[in-house]
Design a protein around this motif. Sequence first.
Motif, PDB file in Angstrom:
ATOM      1  N   ARG A 103     -87.256 -16.964  27.820  1.00  0.00           N
ATOM      2  CA  ARG A 103     -88.311 -16.124  28.395  1.00  0.00           C
ATOM      3  C   ARG A 103     -89.560 -16.960  28.665  1.00  0.00           C
ATOM      4  O   ARG A 103     -90.633 -16.697  28.118  1.00  0.00           O
ATOM      5  N   PRO A 104     -89.442 -17.977  29.519  1.00  0.00           N
ATOM      6  CA  PRO A 104     -90.590 -18.870  29.728  1.00  0.00           C
ATOM      7  C   PRO A 104     -91.784 -18.189  30.361  1.00  0.00           C
ATOM      8  O   PRO A 104     -92.904 -18.703  30.276  1.00  0.00           O
ATOM      9  N   TRP A 105     -91.577 -17.044  31.013  1.00  0.00           N
ATOM     10  CA  TRP A 105     -92.726 -16.326  31.595  1.00  0.00           C
ATOM     11  C   TRP A 105     -93.629 -15.743  30.517  1.00  0.00           C
ATOM     12  O   TRP A 105     -94.734 -15.300  30.816  1.00  0.00           O
ATOM     13  N   TYR A 106     -93.190 -15.738  29.251  1.00  0.00           N
ATOM     14  CA  TYR A 106     -94.034 -15.322  28.137  1.00  0.00           C
ATOM     15  C   TYR A 106     -94.462 -16.512  27.281  1.00  0.00           C
ATOM     16  O   TYR A 106     -94.817 -16.337  26.118  1.00  0.00           O
ATOM     17  N   CYS A 107     -94.416 -17.720  27.810  1.00  0.00           N
ATOM     18  CA  CYS A 107     -94.695 -18.936  27.031  1.00  0.00           C
ATOM     19  C   CYS A 107     -95.968 -18.777  26.208  1.00  0.00           C
ATOM     20  O   CYS A 107     -97.005 -18.337  26.703  1.00  0.00           O
ATOM     21  N   PHE A 108     -95.892 -19.172  24.944  1.00  0.00           N
ATOM     22  CA  PHE A 108     -97.025 -19.045  24.034  1.00  0.00           C
ATOM     23  C   PHE A 108     -97.832 -20.339  23.922  1.00  0.00           C
ATOM     24  O   PHE A 108     -98.801 -20.414  23.167  1.00  0.00           O
ATOM     25  N   ASP A 109     -97.427 -21.384  24.645  1.00  0.00           N
ATOM     26  CA  ASP A 109     -98.121 -22.673  24.539  1.00  0.00           C
ATOM     27  C   ASP A 109     -98.209 -23.320  25.916  1.00  0.00           C
ATOM     28  O   ASP A 109     -97.872 -24.484  26.096  1.00  0.00           O
ATOM     29  N   SER A 110     -98.674 -22.538  26.892  1.00  0.00           N
ATOM     30  CA  SER A 110     -98.765 -23.013  28.266  1.00  0.00           C
ATOM     31  C   SER A 110     -99.623 -24.277  28.351  1.00  0.00           C
ATOM     32  O   SER A 110    -100.631 -24.409  27.666  1.00  0.00           O
ATOM     33  N   ARG A 111     -99.200 -25.216  29.199  1.00  0.00           N
ATOM     34  CA  ARG A 111     -99.832 -26.520  29.292  1.00  0.00           C
ATOM     35  C   ARG A 111    -101.056 -26.531  30.209  1.00  0.00           C
ATOM     36  O   ARG A 111    -101.068 -25.890  31.257  1.00  0.00           O
ATOM     37  N   ASN A 112    -102.072 -27.277  29.808  1.00  0.00           N
ATOM     38  CA  ASN A 112    -103.241 -27.590  30.631  1.00  0.00           C
ATOM     39  C   ASN A 112    -103.509 -29.090  30.494  1.00  0.00           C
ATOM     40  O   ASN A 112    -102.944 -29.757  29.622  1.00  0.00           O
ATOM     41  N   ALA A 113    -104.371 -29.605  31.362  1.00  0.00           N
ATOM     42  CA  ALA A 113    -104.758 -31.008  31.244  1.00  0.00           C
ATOM     43  C   ALA A 113    -105.409 -31.247  29.880  1.00  0.00           C
ATOM     44  O   ALA A 113    -106.171 -30.417  29.376  1.00  0.00           O
ATOM     45  N   ALA A 114    -105.107 -32.398  29.289  1.00  0.00           N
ATOM     46  CA  ALA A 114    -105.672 -32.729  27.979  1.00  0.00           C
ATOM     47  C   ALA A 114    -107.103 -33.242  28.094  1.00  0.00           C
ATOM     48  O   ALA A 114    -107.924 -33.033  27.202  1.00  0.00           O
ATOM     49  N   GLN A 115    -107.410 -33.919  29.195  1.00  0.00           N
ATOM     50  CA  GLN A 115    -108.751 -34.486  29.375  1.00  0.00           C
ATOM     51  C   GLN A 115    -109.677 -33.454  30.008  1.00  0.00           C
ATOM     52  O   GLN A 115    -109.288 -32.764  30.950  1.00  0.00           O
ATOM     53  N   PRO A 116    -110.914 -33.370  29.533  1.00  0.00           N
ATOM     54  CA  PRO A 116    -111.850 -32.441  30.166  1.00  0.00           C
ATOM     55  C   PRO A 116    -112.488 -33.037  31.411  1.00  0.00           C
ATOM     56  O   PRO A 116    -112.666 -34.251  31.521  1.00  0.00           O
ATOM     57  N   MET A 117    -112.819 -32.195  32.358  1.00  0.00           N
ATOM     58  CA  MET A 117    -113.747 -32.571  33.421  1.00  0.00           C
ATOM     59  C   MET A 117    -115.146 -32.294  32.890  1.00  0.00           C
ATOM     60  O   MET A 117    -115.343 -31.400  32.065  1.00  0.00           O
ATOM     61  N   THR A 118    -116.143 -33.028  33.374  1.00  0.00           N
ATOM     62  CA  THR A 118    -117.476 -32.956  32.770  1.00  0.00           C
ATOM     63  C   THR A 118    -118.570 -32.920  33.829  1.00  0.00           C
ATOM     64  O   THR A 118    -118.355 -33.266  34.994  1.00  0.00           O
ATOM     65  N   LEU A 119    -119.762 -32.523  33.387  1.00  0.00           N
ATOM     66  CA  LEU A 119    -120.959 -32.721  34.189  1.00  0.00           C
ATOM     67  C   LEU A 119    -121.331 -34.214  34.151  1.00  0.00           C
ATOM     68  O   LEU A 119    -120.783 -34.985  33.349  1.00  0.00           O
ATOM     69  N   LEU A 120    -122.272 -34.604  34.981  1.00  0.00           N
ATOM     70  CA  LEU A 120    -122.669 -36.015  35.028  1.00  0.00           C
ATOM     71  C   LEU A 120    -123.194 -36.525  33.693  1.00  0.00           C
ATOM     72  O   LEU A 120    -123.063 -37.713  33.363  1.00  0.00           O
ATOM     73  N   ASP A 121    -123.799 -35.608  32.894  1.00  0.00           N
ATOM     74  CA  ASP A 121    -124.332 -36.038  31.597  1.00  0.00           C
ATOM     75  C   ASP A 121    -123.287 -36.046  30.491  1.00  0.00           C
ATOM     76  O   ASP A 121    -123.603 -36.274  29.322  1.00  0.00           O
ATOM     77  N   GLY A 122    -122.024 -35.797  30.856  1.00  0.00           N
ATOM     78  CA  GLY A 122    -120.942 -35.827  29.887  1.00  0.00           C
ATOM     79  C   GLY A 122    -120.599 -34.489  29.261  1.00  0.00           C
ATOM     80  O   GLY A 122    -119.653 -34.399  28.460  1.00  0.00           O
ATOM     81  N   THR A 123    -121.347 -33.428  29.590  1.00  0.00           N
ATOM     82  CA  THR A 123    -121.050 -32.100  29.047  1.00  0.00           C
ATOM     83  C   THR A 123    -119.671 -31.635  29.510  1.00  0.00           C
ATOM     84  O   THR A 123    -119.418 -31.567  30.720  1.00  0.00           O
ATOM     85  N   PRO A 124    -118.759 -31.317  28.575  1.00  0.00           N
ATOM     86  CA  PRO A 124    -117.429 -30.867  28.985  1.00  0.00           C
ATOM     87  C   PRO A 124    -117.500 -29.506  29.678  1.00  0.00           C
ATOM     88  O   PRO A 124    -118.304 -28.642  29.310  1.00  0.00           O
ATOM     89  N   LEU A 125    -116.673 -29.334  30.681  1.00  0.00           N
ATOM     90  CA  LEU A 125    -116.567 -28.070  31.403  1.00  0.00           C
ATOM     91  C   LEU A 125    -115.321 -27.325  30.962  1.00  0.00           C
ATOM     92  O   LEU A 125    -114.266 -27.921  30.735  1.00  0.00           O
ATOM     93  N   THR A 126    -115.440 -26.003  30.855  1.00  0.00           N
ATOM     94  CA  THR A 126    -114.272 -25.159  30.620  1.00  0.00           C
ATOM     95  C   THR A 126    -113.720 -24.740  31.982  1.00  0.00           C
ATOM     96  O   THR A 126    -114.418 -24.083  32.761  1.00  0.00           O
ATOM     97  N   SER A 127    -112.505 -25.143  32.259  1.00  0.00           N
ATOM     98  CA  SER A 127    -111.901 -24.841  33.557  1.00  0.00           C
ATOM     99  C   SER A 127    -111.358 -23.421  33.562  1.00  0.00           C
ATOM    100  O   SER A 127    -110.626 -23.028  32.654  1.00  0.00           O
ATOM    101  N   ALA A 128    -111.719 -22.649  34.593  1.00  0.00           N
ATOM    102  CA  ALA A 128    -111.237 -21.274  34.706  1.00  0.00           C
ATOM    103  C   ALA A 128    -109.708 -21.255  34.727  1.00  0.00           C
ATOM    104  O   ALA A 128    -109.087 -21.918  35.562  1.00  0.00           O
ATOM    105  N   LEU A 129    -109.132 -20.512  33.777  1.00  0.00           N
ATOM    106  CA  LEU A 129    -107.681 -20.398  33.640  1.00  0.00           C
ATOM    107  C   LEU A 129    -107.006 -21.768  33.587  1.00  0.00           C
ATOM    108  O   LEU A 129    -105.862 -21.937  34.023  1.00  0.00           O
ATOM    109  N   GLY A 130    -107.719 -22.747  33.055  1.00  0.00           N
ATOM    110  CA  GLY A 130    -107.145 -24.077  32.899  1.00  0.00           C
ATOM    111  C   GLY A 130    -106.985 -24.842  34.194  1.00  0.00           C
ATOM    112  O   GLY A 130    -106.244 -25.832  34.234  1.00  0.00           O
ATOM    113  N   ILE A 131    -107.696 -24.425  35.266  1.00  0.00           N
ATOM    114  CA  ILE A 131    -107.524 -25.072  36.573  1.00  0.00           C
ATOM    115  C   ILE A 131    -108.835 -25.655  37.088  1.00  0.00           C
ATOM    116  O   ILE A 131    -108.959 -26.847  37.295  1.00  0.00           O
ATOM    117  N   GLY A 132    -109.840 -24.823  37.372  1.00  0.00           N
ATOM    118  CA  GLY A 132    -111.112 -25.313  37.883  1.00  0.00           C
ATOM    119  C   GLY A 132    -110.988 -25.914  39.268  1.00  0.00           C
ATOM    120  O   GLY A 132    -111.145 -27.125  39.462  1.00  0.00           O
TER     121      GLY A 132
END
Length: 361
Positions: A103-132
């Motif tokens: 039942r992969p459509w109910y996956c409990f550990d869906s994958r996202n990128a491990a590295q964060p995208m950031t602002l220029l000052d290094g502040t990590p961004l939270t990507s909407a639904l893991g995409i951004g």
Amino acid sequence: MPHEVRAVVAVKKGAPVEVQTVVVPDPGPGEVLVAVQACGVCHTDLHYREGAITDDFPFLLGHEAAGTVEAVGEGVTDLQQGDYVVLAWRAPCGGCRSCRRGRPWYCFDSRNAAQPMTLLDGTPLTSALGIGAFAEKTLVAAGQAVRVDPAARPEAAGLIGCGVMAGYGAAVNTGNVGRGDSVAVIGCGGVGNAAIAGAALNGAMKIIAVDVDGRKLDRAERFGATHTVDSRGADPIEAVRALTDGHGVDLAIDAVGHPETFRQAFYMRDHAGVLVQVGVPTPETTVELPLIDVFSRGGAVKSSWYGDCLPSRDFPFLIDQYLYGLLDLGAFVSETTSLDRVEEAFAKMHRGDVLRSVVVL
């Protein structure tokens, strides 16, 4: 070398979004870098901006996207530079208890990128639904990038990544709509119209669109609604029953996620009919129903997560339906716009002026 790109950022709760320069890393193991070509403006992005999902500001918004793979990280073997992809916010892990049970459509550990995208000052961004993806480039897990036929226009193809898949899947995957069925869909925005289109493609005989906005009801007919009900001037439960010889429908879909629309969907079903809730409620929402009615009416009450889809299976299929002329994805696109006008697109969406605004990069 990290990439500096323009992107739409929600800095704090309720504040207008800003276009800022963000830093996107090169892909690491299991990641891909995608050059975004188009990204739909979805209600979920507005919910992020308003702090209705989490308070992990700042957010990098956008998630209904299509683009091309620019680079792949170590260990990525099923994608290569130049592949045309639609991004998915569910990427089954293959190892959790749901995936192991088939039942992969109910996956409990869906994958996202491990590295964060950031602002220029290094502040990590939270990507909407893991995409951004309101960004010139974005970093995602390889499993989130689903290769599709490059003949599909990106402004149409990207919509499969969220709203179209959620609605279509609510009817087809969760509701199991079939030939000869009767269906009612409450709420005729992007998700509701995708549910109508899915029901029509799968042979439903009677498809009843229910809304309080005449403009939306007119659009619903384009996607396959055979009847419409304006619930401002009629009791939608009685109207739906009148259109089904007093019985109610085999499948009722609540694409709003409000207690009253849920109640309406529950009571406009035939005996042993199915209710599918795909509209996302607010966290404080509750529903009260007589338990005897839940018992005596039978059937099923289901929620639909992302249309219970498997992106690697369903995205290419829906793109093929579009290219064959069976699924009019272009009809969902009300306008194309730019990164600088996302806030304006939010206002149009809130007023109901558009079905989907799509940012084209």
